[in-house]
Scaffold this motif. Structure first.
Motif, PDB file in Angstrom:
ATOM      1  N   ARG A 117      12.144  16.993 -33.509  1.00  0.00           N
ATOM      2  CA  ARG A 117      13.334  17.529 -33.046  1.00  0.00           C
ATOM      3  C   ARG A 117      13.762  18.581 -34.095  1.00  0.00           C
ATOM      4  N   ILE A 118      13.714  18.094 -35.137  1.00  0.00           N
ATOM      5  CA  ILE A 118      14.545  19.074 -36.316  1.00  0.00           C
ATOM      6  C   ILE A 118      13.625  20.084 -36.669  1.00  0.00           C
ATOM      7  N   TYR A 119      12.222  20.020 -36.127  1.00  0.00           N
ATOM      8  CA  TYR A 119      11.606  21.183 -36.600  1.00  0.00           C
ATOM      9  C   TYR A 119      11.359  21.807 -34.967  1.00  0.00           C
ATOM     10  N   SER A 120      12.330  21.776 -34.320  1.00  0.00           N
ATOM     11  CA  SER A 120      12.500  22.403 -32.822  1.00  0.00           C
ATOM     12  C   SER A 120      11.061  22.341 -32.338  1.00  0.00           C
ATOM     13  N   MET A 121      10.238  21.314 -32.133  1.00  0.00           N
ATOM     14  CA  MET A 121       9.293  21.317 -31.158  1.00  0.00           C
ATOM     15  C   MET A 121       9.575  21.203 -29.753  1.00  0.00           C
ATOM     16  N   PRO A 122       8.928  21.632 -29.045  1.00  0.00           N
ATOM     17  CA  PRO A 122       9.277  21.233 -27.384  1.00  0.00           C
ATOM     18  C   PRO A 122       9.007  19.927 -27.278  1.00  0.00           C
ATOM     19  N   MET A 136      22.075  30.372 -32.552  1.00  0.00           N
ATOM     20  CA  MET A 136      22.164  28.982 -33.373  1.00  0.00           C
ATOM     21  C   MET A 136      21.260  28.011 -32.612  1.00  0.00           C
ATOM     22  N   GLY A 137      20.432  27.306 -33.212  1.00  0.00           N
ATOM     23  CA  GLY A 137      19.621  26.513 -32.717  1.00  0.00           C
ATOM     24  C   GLY A 137      20.249  25.061 -32.263  1.00  0.00           C
ATOM     25  N   ARG A 138      19.752  24.135 -31.604  1.00  0.00           N
ATOM     26  CA  ARG A 138      20.092  23.065 -31.118  1.00  0.00           C
ATOM     27  C   ARG A 138      19.898  21.799 -31.998  1.00  0.00           C
ATOM     28  N   GLU A 139      19.385  21.949 -33.395  1.00  0.00           N
ATOM     29  CA  GLU A 139      19.072  20.885 -34.137  1.00  0.00           C
ATOM     30  C   GLU A 139      20.199  19.995 -34.259  1.00  0.00           C
ATOM     31  N   PHE A 140      21.233  20.509 -34.591  1.00  0.00           N
ATOM     32  CA  PHE A 140      22.318  19.605 -35.000  1.00  0.00           C
ATOM     33  C   PHE A 140      22.272  18.364 -33.978  1.00  0.00           C
ATOM     34  N   LEU A 141      21.967  18.628 -32.767  1.00  0.00           N
ATOM     35  CA  LEU A 141      22.151  17.654 -31.751  1.00  0.00           C
ATOM     36  C   LEU A 141      21.245  16.335 -32.108  1.00  0.00           C
ATOM     37  N   THR A 142      19.896  16.758 -32.585  1.00  0.00           N
ATOM     38  CA  THR A 142      19.232  15.667 -33.388  1.00  0.00           C
ATOM     39  C   THR A 142      19.756  14.842 -34.303  1.00  0.00           C
ATOM     40  N   VAL A 143      20.542  15.531 -35.186  1.00  0.00           N
ATOM     41  CA  VAL A 143      21.218  14.833 -36.195  1.00  0.00           C
ATOM     42  C   VAL A 143      22.433  13.939 -35.512  1.00  0.00           C
ATOM     43  N   TRP A 187      18.414   6.614 -50.494  1.00  0.00           N
ATOM     44  CA  TRP A 187      17.343   5.813 -49.809  1.00  0.00           C
ATOM     45  C   TRP A 187      16.948   6.238 -48.663  1.00  0.00           C
ATOM     46  N   GLY A 188      17.237   7.276 -48.039  1.00  0.00           N
ATOM     47  CA  GLY A 188      16.818   7.813 -46.682  1.00  0.00           C
ATOM     48  C   GLY A 188      16.345   9.159 -46.633  1.00  0.00           C
ATOM     49  N   ILE A 189      16.644   9.678 -45.434  1.00  0.00           N
ATOM     50  CA  ILE A 189      15.759  10.833 -45.034  1.00  0.00           C
ATOM     51  C   ILE A 189      16.609  12.210 -45.407  1.00  0.00           C
ATOM     52  N   MET A 190      17.507  12.196 -46.100  1.00  0.00           N
ATOM     53  CA  MET A 190      18.161  13.284 -46.578  1.00  0.00           C
ATOM     54  C   MET A 190      17.046  14.583 -47.210  1.00  0.00           C
ATOM     55  N   LYS A 191      16.164  14.114 -47.736  1.00  0.00           N
ATOM     56  CA  LYS A 191      14.996  14.741 -48.270  1.00  0.00           C
ATOM     57  C   LYS A 191      14.208  15.602 -46.987  1.00  0.00           C
ATOM     58  N   GLU A 192      13.835  14.827 -46.277  1.00  0.00           N
ATOM     59  CA  GLU A 192      13.116  15.185 -44.940  1.00  0.00           C
ATOM     60  C   GLU A 192      14.004  16.250 -44.462  1.00  0.00           C
ATOM     61  N   MET A 193      15.286  15.955 -44.071  1.00  0.00           N
ATOM     62  CA  MET A 193      16.136  16.978 -43.488  1.00  0.00           C
ATOM     63  C   MET A 193      16.255  18.316 -44.156  1.00  0.00           C
ATOM     64  N   LEU A 194      16.410  18.302 -45.418  1.00  0.00           N
ATOM     65  CA  LEU A 194      16.388  19.511 -46.540  1.00  0.00           C
ATOM     66  C   LEU A 194      15.180  20.272 -46.374  1.00  0.00           C
ATOM     67  N   ALA A 195      14.058  19.401 -46.304  1.00  0.00           N
ATOM     68  CA  ALA A 195      12.515  20.015 -46.419  1.00  0.00           C
ATOM     69  C   ALA A 195      12.273  20.869 -45.274  1.00  0.00           C
ATOM     70  N   SER A 196      13.051  20.361 -44.153  1.00  0.00           N
ATOM     71  CA  SER A 196      12.771  21.062 -42.827  1.00  0.00           C
ATOM     72  C   SER A 196      13.298  22.276 -42.630  1.00  0.00           C
ATOM     73  N   PRO A 197      12.848  23.087 -41.656  1.00  0.00           N
ATOM     74  CA  PRO A 197      13.507  24.343 -41.432  1.00  0.00           C
ATOM     75  C   PRO A 197      14.787  24.403 -40.781  1.00  0.00           C
ATOM     76  N   MET A 198      15.467  23.190 -40.555  1.00  0.00           N
ATOM     77  CA  MET A 198      16.755  23.169 -40.025  1.00  0.00           C
ATOM     78  C   MET A 198      17.681  23.750 -40.933  1.00  0.00           C
ATOM     79  N   PRO A 199      18.574  24.394 -40.561  1.00  0.00           N
ATOM     80  CA  PRO A 199      19.558  25.194 -41.713  1.00  0.00           C
ATOM     81  C   PRO A 199      20.424  23.802 -42.049  1.00  0.00           C
ATOM     82  N   SER A 200      20.958  23.667 -43.317  1.00  0.00           N
ATOM     83  CA  SER A 200      21.515  22.548 -43.504  1.00  0.00           C
ATOM     84  C   SER A 200      22.923  22.091 -42.999  1.00  0.00           C
ATOM     85  N   TYR A 201      23.658  23.472 -42.499  1.00  0.00           N
ATOM     86  CA  TYR A 201      24.825  22.990 -41.877  1.00  0.00           C
ATOM     87  C   TYR A 201      24.627  22.296 -40.367  1.00  0.00           C
ATOM     88  N   HIS A 202      23.437  22.371 -39.946  1.00  0.00           N
ATOM     89  CA  HIS A 202      23.157  21.577 -38.792  1.00  0.00           C
ATOM     90  C   HIS A 202      23.400  20.199 -38.950  1.00  0.00           C
TER      91      HIS A 202
END
Lengths: 325, 278
Positions: free
Chosen positions: A104-109, B1-8, B93-108
């Motif tokens: 989801r954070i990579y916007s996959m459908p 704006m994408g909707r990735e913040f909904l995932t967070v 200890w968690g997934i901050m690295k994963e989130m920051l490495a992803s293309p999702m802008p960090s303000y999400h």
């Protein structure tokens, strides 16, 4: 092998006045498994962090999948997968949620996400653990989950930073199998490791890095071949005279005196050359204390280029580096 | 704006319902405030009619009702002040690295966590309000159904902006600070003055000037004003103090909270933009 998928030219990176990476250049071809081999603190992680855009590119040119990490960070991020050195998991999310979150954070459908989850769970054999929270997984399973996650978006390159650190030997073999399998499916693999056997077993090509500089590069075989067909380790009653004798013989391409005795590099089959060497030393009445012959390993390559042993030195090395900070 | 913040946001809510102990404590603590502190104080104050003069023709509000608004506000404060702590865990200890490495802008991440904080506040404040009404809190007295709905919406609008402000503050701090201990200490240090310099549990009208000044820059004061205005009306007495709110005052309170949320948004935005975990 097709075109270059990673091109690094004169990469430099400093932390304060400590230069972690110093004018490193290399290319990775599409479809290969490429290893960065070196002791702890050699600059491997720094390099991988710049390549995956987690650290800024201070100096030099880095192109990943055709995109410049400096000007096209988003495009780089989208086209790669990363498995971090330390555990990066939410301990309270389940295996399925971990993959779902990533997709989801990579916007996959949605449909693509679900299909990929099923496929990857099968690949890393975690079907039974789908709804288990990650804190209940073993070290090896966590690693497998992280690898699966790195593959969610079908990246062209998968970056693995020390993929088997801290895992038991059996689990390591299994992880190696997955990595090979993934590569056979067409994903380029960039991995860093300080394990000789790992680099040796997995890689198509290896760069050996030490103190931020690349000191040797090639396939595992070509690196070993720079050390000749065979190597002989020799201890005699008079190493200096023996050294002189060995140097004058044909088929011996290199002789080095170490603290433990002599190290001979042979350009021909050692089984044939060794008797000659021994008899000529014997003729000079030099006592032979011990003889050992072996095929050159990556360990020997490392020792040859750095004058140090990788494993023994690495801990101490890391210590010195920390003190320098 | 994408909707990735909904995932967070989705993940925030998974964690909220998954930690049963924490969830239980988060709901029970404010209920205990109401039940113990509220009822104990009420029986003290209200049994002494001389201390609490009332004005003829003006609604006199009992202490339990008066402080219920304060407890609702404090609940939102605690929830959000500690709501950013999860990010510190993610960093270490968690997934901050994963989130920051992803293309999702960090303000999400910031927006997702912010939405999570607001939702948690809503759930807790809503439950406290219902619990209070059961205990005998006299909110919405003489309101028609439509007025009640309007009042509840007003309360939640105030809660929303206030919560966003504090969740951004806490998220911003969590992203900047390295150790768990220092953030914990900071939060604990903040909680007490915020609570006691506000009008949550008593009137501030007889405060010395310096304390009134502190109270007047305390967002909690403005949230409590908003809740009381919507729950109790614009003219009432409580604990001997006569409260009269004008629409303008309430609008100003809301504006102050908006400014506060705006400032903390920028504070967190900057922290996320420069965030690095390696």
């Amino acid at each position: 092998m097709a075109s270059a998928i990673i091109e690094v030219t004169d990469l430099e990176h400093s932390f304060g006045d400590v230069k972690a990476v110093d004018k490193v250049s290399f290319t990775v071809e599409e479809g290969e498994i490429f290893s960065f081999l070196g002791p702890n603190g050699a600059g491997k992680s720094t390099t991988i962090n710049v390549l995956t855009t987690q650290l800024p590119c201070q100096k030099g040119i880095v192109r990943v999948c055709g995109f410049d990490v400096r000007t096209n960070r988003q495009a780089v991020k989208k086209s790669i997968g990363v498995v971090f050195q330390d555990e990066v998991l939410d301990r309270d999310m389940t295996v399925r949620e971990t993959l779902e979150f990533h997709g989801r954070i990579y916007s996959m459908p949605r449909s693509e996400r679900l299909a990929r989850e099923t496929e990857l769970i099968e690949l890393v054999e975690l079907e039974q653990k789908l709804n288990v929270r990650t804190k209940h997984l073993s070290g090896g399973m966590k690693r497998r989950l992280e690898i699966a996650r790195g593959l969610m978006t079908r990246p062209r390159v998968l970056f693995l930073d020390e993929p088997t650190i801290g895992l038991d030997p059996q689990t390591r073999l299994k992880i190696w199998d997955y990595i090979k399998g993934i590569n056979e499916e067409g994903t380029t693999i960039f991995l860093t490791t300080h394990y000789m056997d790992e680099a040796d077993t997995l890689s198509d090509r290896i760069e050996i890095i030490d103190y931020g500089k690349i000191i040797a590069t090639g396939t595992s075989d070509s690196l070993k071949n720079t050390l000749g067909e065979d190597m002989i380790y020799l201890q005699t009653g008079d190493d200096d005279r023996a050294l002189g004798l060995a140097e004058s013989m044909s088929d011996v391409t290199g002789v080095k005196k170490t603290s433990k005795g002599l190290e001979l590099i042979l350009s021909a089959d050692g089984g044939r050359v060794m008797p000659k060497i021994l008899s000529s030393i014997g003729k000079e009445s030099i006592e032979i204390l011990s003889v050992r012959m072996k095929k050159p390993s990556l360990d020997d390559v490392f020792v040859h280029y750095t004058g140090r042993e990788l494993r023994a030195e690495s801990a101490e090395n890391a210590f010195h580096r920390r003190r320098r900070h | 704006m994408g909707r990735e913040f909904l995932t967070v946001y989705w993940r925030e809510m998974i964690r909220f319902v998954r930690f049963k102990g924490q969830l239980f404590a988060a709901l029970v603590q404010p209920a205990l405030w109401l039940l113990l502190f509220g009822i104990a104080m009420t029986s003290n104050f209200d049994s002494n009619p001389f201390a609490m003069p009332t004005i003829p023709g003006v609604v006199s509000v009992d202490y339990l009702t008066f402080m219920a608004a304060g407890v609702m506000a404090m609940t939102a404060l605690f929830t959000c002040l500690f709501g950013g702590m999860g990010l510190l865990f993610d960093k270490n200890w968690g997934i901050m690295k994963e989130m920051l490495a992803s293309p999702m802008p960090s303000y999400h991440i910031q927006i997702g966590v912010g939405l999570g904080g607001v939702t948690k506040s809503f759930i807790q404040v809503g439950l406290i309000m219902v619990f209070g009404l059961v205990l005998g809190v006299k909110f919405f007295l003489g309101f028609s159904a439509l007025e009640t709905v309007f009042a509840v919406l007003g309360i939640f609008a105030f809660i929303m902006i206030f919560s966003a402000g504090f969740i951004f503050l806490s998220a911003g701090l969590a992203m900047r600070v390295e150790s768990m201990e220092s953030v914990q200490a900071m939060m604990t240090l903040l909680t007490l003055p915020l609570m006691f310099s506000s009008n949550a549990l008593y009137s501030t009208s007889s405060f010395p000037v310096w304390l009134q000044t502190i109270s007047s820059v305390n967002p909690l004061t403005y949230l409590v004003n908003g809740i009381r205005y919507f729950a109790l009306g614009n003219d009432f007495t409580a604990m001997g103090t006569h409260y009269e709110y004008t629409g303008g005052e309430i609008a100003l309170s809301f504006a102050v909270l908006l400014v506060f949320a705006g400032l903390t948004f920028v504070f967190a935005w900057r922290a996320f933009r420069t965030a690095k975990v390696t």
